[in-house]
Design a protein around this motif. Structure first.
Motif, PDB file in Angstrom:
ATOM      1  N   PRO A 296       0.832  -1.212   0.000  1.00  0.00           N
ATOM      2  CA  PRO A 296       0.000   0.000   0.000  1.00  0.00           C
ATOM      3  C   PRO A 296       0.865   1.260   0.000  1.00  0.00           C
ATOM      4  O   PRO A 296       1.860   1.338   0.742  1.00  0.00           O
ATOM      5  CB  PRO A 296      -0.793  -0.114   1.310  1.00  0.00           C
TER       6      PRO A 296
ATOM      7  N   SER B 125       1.987 -10.182   6.228  1.00  0.00           N
ATOM      8  CA  SER B 125       1.776  -8.765   5.908  1.00  0.00           C
ATOM      9  C   SER B 125       1.194  -8.595   4.517  1.00  0.00           C
ATOM     10  O   SER B 125       0.183  -7.897   4.336  1.00  0.00           O
ATOM     11  CB  SER B 125       3.105  -8.002   6.020  1.00  0.00           C
TER      12      SER B 125
ATOM     13  N   TYR C 238      -2.406  -7.072   3.333  1.00  0.00           N
ATOM     14  CA  TYR C 238      -2.522  -5.912   2.457  1.00  0.00           C
ATOM     15  C   TYR C 238      -3.427  -6.185   1.253  1.00  0.00           C
ATOM     16  O   TYR C 238      -4.137  -5.299   0.792  1.00  0.00           O
ATOM     17  CB  TYR C 238      -1.145  -5.497   1.907  1.00  0.00           C
ATOM     18  N   ASN C 239      -3.360  -7.416   0.742  1.00  0.00           N
ATOM     19  CA  ASN C 239      -3.958  -7.681  -0.561  1.00  0.00           C
ATOM     20  C   ASN C 239      -5.125  -8.667  -0.570  1.00  0.00           C
ATOM     21  O   ASN C 239      -5.862  -8.731  -1.557  1.00  0.00           O
ATOM     22  CB  ASN C 239      -2.884  -8.200  -1.519  1.00  0.00           C
TER      23      ASN C 239
ATOM     24  N   GLU D  41      -6.029   3.957   4.959  1.00  0.00           N
ATOM     25  CA  GLU D  41      -5.442   2.658   4.612  1.00  0.00           C
ATOM     26  C   GLU D  41      -6.520   1.687   4.129  1.00  0.00           C
ATOM     27  O   GLU D  41      -6.307   0.936   3.172  1.00  0.00           O
ATOM     28  CB  GLU D  41      -4.699   2.087   5.814  1.00  0.00           C
TER      29      GLU D  41
ATOM     30  N   LYS E  54      -6.816  -0.215   0.520  1.00  0.00           N
ATOM     31  CA  LYS E  54      -6.837  -1.685   0.469  1.00  0.00           C
ATOM     32  C   LYS E  54      -8.152  -2.230  -0.071  1.00  0.00           C
ATOM     33  O   LYS E  54      -8.168  -3.145  -0.893  1.00  0.00           O
ATOM     34  CB  LYS E  54      -6.606  -2.268   1.873  1.00  0.00           C
TER      35      LYS E  54
END
Length: 661
Positions: free
Chosen positions: A99, A314, A318-319, A572, A576
């Motif tokens: 990100p 992580s 994020y994805n 954020e 995302k």
């Protein structure tokens, strides 16, 4: 003088390998499914203290000396290859999957991880009031590596001095001296850890000095293990108690907010009991489990498992999903183990076992160079994105808060600030360092707007929830030739609710005295509610303080209601999950817990000038993360300065009417 400074038995301890994989898996399991700390890292620290002390003393006993390069080069060949190659993987993945909101943070942590000061980098960012709630980077777990590297340097200096003292004074009892030195370090560091955890836990968690006692405990165990005699049955019992207690650490304690402090003594003691137990050969001891071939094999790659699991977790978060399920979590652990075996076999082991240091360090240097080039390239890319985003916004295309009452359809544009800039879209006072931080109580005063021949002075006071209105107040001042002064302190409301002997209380008193003595302030603005609490007492204390300014100091005031707050980072989440999903999350949240108090305030204080900005955070009754093509939030509960500035015309009329009275 006896050549041996201490008689210790250096032998392979298979149960320690098993203990290491238990610690690594606990770290992974608690990170993946519970979002908590497990105490596993603390076990790594005590084991490292035990093993490195054993190695140092064995070297001194064998050679009679302790030289820096042989010591440090061996450690570098063991630690650098895996640590550096995984940083390489993270940097490459970051190009495609990271990100933009945490790009800057990740690049800073990549540098600090390579040079083993990342724990201090995190200590600073996690104690910064406006940084604390930012998404974690894929490198955050390198803090433990950094402490470990710093500890190895400390231990070299320590044992160099100990050896010098033994030789200079021809001491016959090296054990006593080592026990005294390590015992002193243990006590001082432990006491400091307890103290700092109580007063500043985020700082205590990451800094080296609150963790050294954990390594010292391992060292003390190494020095005295051969002298501790326990019956076989006791060894069997304490070993299993230690293992069960270690596994339950994260379940028994809220370790995320209590560590390191005295609570860290729990996993430390558990590890100590396991190592003590393993010193005896027993039929039913925990050693029989921890020394199984599969445990030894996994223990040999536990370092890699620790490093890999956080990276995979992580990028998954994020994805794909913030909360991994059972299957996905197991796959993350399984892939961590596979990658650990591969990178250990083909990268770490060949470098560690290279007969020539020149060959080994050439390979390490090559990986480091690749990382430096990647970091430089990514910094350049990010700087370009930021520069491209910093162009002056056309007000007709980016009206922000003004869009709420605009008639007609607004043309949809790429929202500003872009994700690369949103986290750093701060009030001018934060950029100028005229906002006071958490460590001091004196006033910092930032002056903006017209500084000569001004028509009135507007003072913005309070916490960061007042400070984020600075952009709006400066814009309002432009239209009216006002001077603006900013007197804010992070995490500190302008309130009667603080004890006088606290830093917050002292700052409020200093601000009161400043306002009382000033004859050049025409209006004081401050937020008077906190949207994250239902406690009327907290809200009333802010109102009481502002009423004191009005009634006792004779200064006009404007009481601003707090903006909606969330338990997730809005910008954020927007990056995302997209706007639609973020809107759903925002409207499900209990984001204005001050609602009932605000209604009572309007009824009871009709002579108090108030401003409720809530309507400017909604479109058609629905909370939005983007209004008027501008991203509203930089985190969970603070406006971007870009959105704040669009309130300028709205506040301008209110301020003008109050100042004229």
């Amino acid at each position: 003088m006896n050549k041996n400074i201490i008689n210790i038995e250096r032998k392979f301890r298979p149960e320690i390998e098993g203990l290491r994989i238990v610690a690594a898996l606990l770290v992974a399991i608690y990170h993946i499914w519970f979002g908590k700390v497990s105490g596993g890292v603390d076990v790594f620290f005590v084991v490292s203290g035990f093993l490195i002390t054993t190695s140092i003393i064995s070297t001194i006993n064998k050679t009679g000396e302790f030289k820096f390069w042989p010591y440090i080069s061996k450690l570098m060949k063991r630690l650098f290859p895996l640590a550096f190659i995984i940083i390489t993987v993270i940097l490459v993945l970051s190009i495609f999957f990271l990100p933009l909101t945490i790009f800057d943070k990740t690049l800073k942590e990549a540098i600090s991880s390579m040079f083993y000061y990342q724990n201090w980098q995190l200590a600073i960012s996690n104690t910064d009031y406006l940084d604390a709630n930012q998404m974690k980077s894929p490198l955050e777990h390198y803090w433990a590596m950094s402490i470990q590297g710093q500890f190895y340097i400390i231990w070299f200096i320590l044992f160099t001095c100990i050896l010098f003292g033994i030789k200079k004074y021809n001491l016959s009892n090296g054990r006593r001296l080592v026990n005294l030195v390590l015992g002193f370090i243990f006590v001082v560091s432990f006491v400091y850890s307890i103290y700092l955890t109580k007063v500043n836990q985020p700082l205590a968690y990451f800094i080296t000095f609150t963790r050294v006692w954990e390594f010292a405990l391992g060292g003390l165990l190494c020095i005295n293990l051969s002298r501790i005699k326990i019956p076989n049955i006791a060894a069997e019992i304490i070993g299993w108690i230690g293992l069960i207690g270690l596994i339950l650490t994260g379940a028994l304690f809220n370790v995320s907010t209590m560590f390191p402090g005295y609570i860290a003594a729990w996993p430390m003691t558990c590890a100590l009991l396991i190592i003590l137990s393993g010193n005896k050969e027993t039929k039913y001891g925990v050693k029989n489990f921890l020394a199984m071939p599969i445990m030894i094999k996994l223990g040999g790659v536990s370092f890699g498992i620790y490093l890999w699991h956080w990276v995979l977790l992580s990028f998954y978060k994020y994805n794909i999903s913030e909360n991994p399920g059972i299957i996905s979590g197991i796959l993350i652990i399984a892939l961590s183990i596979v990658l650990s075996f591969i990178t250990t076999k083909y990268i770490e082991a060949p470098i560690r076992n290279a007969k020539s240091n020149k060959v080994a360090f050439k390979k390490i240097g090559l990986i480091a160079l690749v990382n430096i080039l990647l970091i430089a390239g990514l910094y350049t890319q990010n700087a370009y994105l930021k520069t491209a985003d910093n162009k002056e916004l056309a007000s007709k295309d980016y009206p922000g808060a003004l869009a709420v009452k605009m008639k007609g359809q607004l043309k949809e544009m790429d929202p500003k600030p872009g994700f690369a800039n949103v986290f750093d879209d701060l009030p001018q006072s934060h950029l100028d360092d005229t906002n006071q931080g958490l460590k001091k109580s004196d006033l910092k005063i930032g002056t903006y707007g017209k500084k000569k021949d001004y028509k009135a002075t507007i003072a913005l006071v309070g916490s960061s929830h007042s400070e984020h209105w600075l952009g709006a107040v400066i814009e309002a001042a432009k239209e009216n030739d006002y001077r603006v002064i900013n007197i804010t302190r992070s995490g500190t409301r302008f309130s009667t609710g603080y004890e006088d002997n606290t830093l917050k209380g002292q700052w409020v008193k200093n601000l009161e005295n400043y306002l009382k003595k000033s004859d050049d302030i025409d209006l004081v603005l401050s937020h008077v509610t906190a949207a994250d609490t239902t406690k009327d007492r907290i809200q009333q204390q802010m109102v009481d303080e502002l009423m004191k300014v009005k009634n006792e100091y004779g200064i006009n005031v404007l009481a601003i209601r707090d903006i909606p707050r969330y338990e997730f980072n809005v910008s954020e989440e927007l990056e995302k999950s997209g706007e639609k999903e973020t809107i759903k999350m925002m409207n499900k949240a209990n984001n204005q817990k001050d609602e009932s108090y605000w209604k009572k305030l309007l009824e009871n204080e009709k002579n108090l000038a108030t401003f409720d900005p809530t309507e400017y955070f909604k479109i058609d009754g629905e909370y939005r993360p983007i209004i008027g093509n501008i991203v509203i939030y930089r985190d969970m509960d603070h406006m971007t300065n870009t959105y704040s500035k669009t309130f300028g015309p709205i506040l301008s009329e209110m301020i003008k009417n109050i100042v004229k009275k």
